[in-house]
Design a protein around this motif. Sequence first.
Motif, PDB file in Angstrom:
ATOM      1  N   LYS A 198       2.440 -39.113 -54.165  1.00  0.00           N
ATOM      2  CA  LYS A 198       2.209 -40.851 -53.644  1.00  0.00           C
ATOM      3  C   LYS A 198       3.266 -41.411 -54.622  1.00  0.00           C
ATOM      4  O   LYS A 198       3.586 -41.096 -55.896  1.00  0.00           O
ATOM      5  N   ILE A 239       3.561 -45.629 -55.812  1.00  0.00           N
ATOM      6  CA  ILE A 239       3.127 -46.976 -55.652  1.00  0.00           C
ATOM      7  C   ILE A 239       4.240 -47.997 -55.630  1.00  0.00           C
ATOM      8  O   ILE A 239       5.220 -47.994 -56.396  1.00  0.00           O
ATOM      9  N   GLU A 257       0.502 -51.981 -58.991  1.00  0.00           N
ATOM     10  CA  GLU A 257      -0.105 -51.228 -59.686  1.00  0.00           C
ATOM     11  C   GLU A 257      -1.170 -51.904 -60.455  1.00  0.00           C
ATOM     12  O   GLU A 257      -0.480 -52.919 -60.901  1.00  0.00           O
ATOM     13  N   HIS A 258      -2.246 -51.435 -61.103  1.00  0.00           N
ATOM     14  CA  HIS A 258      -2.968 -52.179 -62.406  1.00  0.00           C
ATOM     15  C   HIS A 258      -3.732 -53.365 -61.650  1.00  0.00           C
ATOM     16  O   HIS A 258      -4.992 -53.167 -61.725  1.00  0.00           O
ATOM     17  N   VAL A 272      -4.407 -53.827 -58.754  1.00  0.00           N
ATOM     18  CA  VAL A 272      -5.214 -53.363 -57.679  1.00  0.00           C
ATOM     19  C   VAL A 272      -6.524 -52.858 -58.042  1.00  0.00           C
ATOM     20  O   VAL A 272      -7.428 -52.724 -57.618  1.00  0.00           O
ATOM     21  N   PRO A 294     -10.535 -45.697 -61.485  1.00  0.00           N
ATOM     22  CA  PRO A 294      -9.507 -45.842 -60.709  1.00  0.00           C
ATOM     23  C   PRO A 294      -9.852 -46.802 -59.512  1.00  0.00           C
ATOM     24  O   PRO A 294     -10.950 -47.170 -59.258  1.00  0.00           O
ATOM     25  N   SER A 295      -8.885 -47.402 -58.942  1.00  0.00           N
ATOM     26  CA  SER A 295      -9.059 -48.312 -57.758  1.00  0.00           C
ATOM     27  C   SER A 295      -9.304 -47.680 -56.621  1.00  0.00           C
ATOM     28  O   SER A 295      -9.900 -48.186 -55.616  1.00  0.00           O
ATOM     29  N   ILE A 338      -6.565 -46.280 -54.677  1.00  0.00           N
ATOM     30  CA  ILE A 338      -5.436 -46.206 -53.852  1.00  0.00           C
ATOM     31  C   ILE A 338      -4.733 -44.674 -53.830  1.00  0.00           C
ATOM     32  O   ILE A 338      -4.364 -44.425 -52.922  1.00  0.00           O
ATOM     33  N   ASP A 339      -4.711 -44.004 -55.091  1.00  0.00           N
ATOM     34  CA  ASP A 339      -4.160 -42.613 -54.857  1.00  0.00           C
ATOM     35  C   ASP A 339      -4.790 -41.769 -54.059  1.00  0.00           C
ATOM     36  O   ASP A 339      -4.041 -41.014 -53.247  1.00  0.00           O
TER      37      ASP A 339
END
Length: 319
Positions: free
Chosen positions: A11, A13, A17-18, A20, A148-149, A151-152
């Motif tokens: 992936k 971004i 990033e951050h 999020v 972690p958000s 998103i990954d």
Amino acid sequence: MPAVSASAPGKVILFGEHAVVYGQPAIAAPVTGVHVKVIVQPNPLQPSGSIEIESPAVNFHATRSELPEQHPLHILFQQIEQTLQISRLPAMKIRINSTLPAGAGMGSSAAVSVAIIRAITRFVGLPVDNEGVNRIAYEVEKAFHGTPSGIDNTVITYQMPIYYVRNQQPQLIHVKEPITLIIANTGEAPSTAEMVAGVRQRWQQYPQRYEKIFRQIGCLVESARQILEQGSWQQLPPLMEENHQLLQQMGVSSPALDELVKSALQCGAYGAKLTGGGGGGNIIALVQPEQADQIARQLLRQGALHTWLTTLRPIQEDK
Ligand code: MEV
């Protein structure tokens, strides 16, 4: 039970990033040129629950019983058993092959989780849908990365460009025109968990300053989404520059990342910024497809350790 395999992409971004992690939106896309492939085979001589894992690329070999309780793989197997409502997985051997560099901000931990979840659940004949895969992968990401958000694991599960806000259903982004990106690596492999923890510490110290930066990033992500969907990519470079500057202010860039961003622009990229956790790792550069190979070669000459090319393509609607 026959052997089963499953793959997951990397992936990148694009924006956000951050910020999020603090509830702002971000945009990410899969990188299909790199992947993790997992093969699950039966291990009939072992009792149920016994799992042997090997990942030759990183010289890793272990059995489930050797892993500490808090090990992400231990949590992964437990989560799969809970989701499938089975007390013990059958005995199996798991082999992980990856072309996805670890620690380079391309989501290797999430890709390993997603590929293992898909392979094991198919192996036992109880495949789970994307939402289920994503939920388990997020639990494992917490063991890898602290806060972690999500998103990954989400972009890697859905394998589509997404607009993502923490704790919300991801929205797929339909890009109007192809977007060609070079991903270039500084050769450092910083820990995302440490970078995220560093931002958290500074945010606690200077909440107003950091929340302003997060909001500014959130605004530019909204503009970027519209631009991607409308196809006016020429408007993306200033947003990339602004996002990179805000990440610098957050303290997550590094001299090598700044240098690589500068080199990409000097070599003819339209826009460039760091991507992912920062502190080293990767930048993305928006380029014309015809110039991509040449710019990538120049970046390698100017110190990038590795480059990858990826294109976000419009989805072909069936007529
Ligand atoms: C890491 O790929 C992206 C970060 O925003 C962390 C996260 O969202 O969990 C730095």
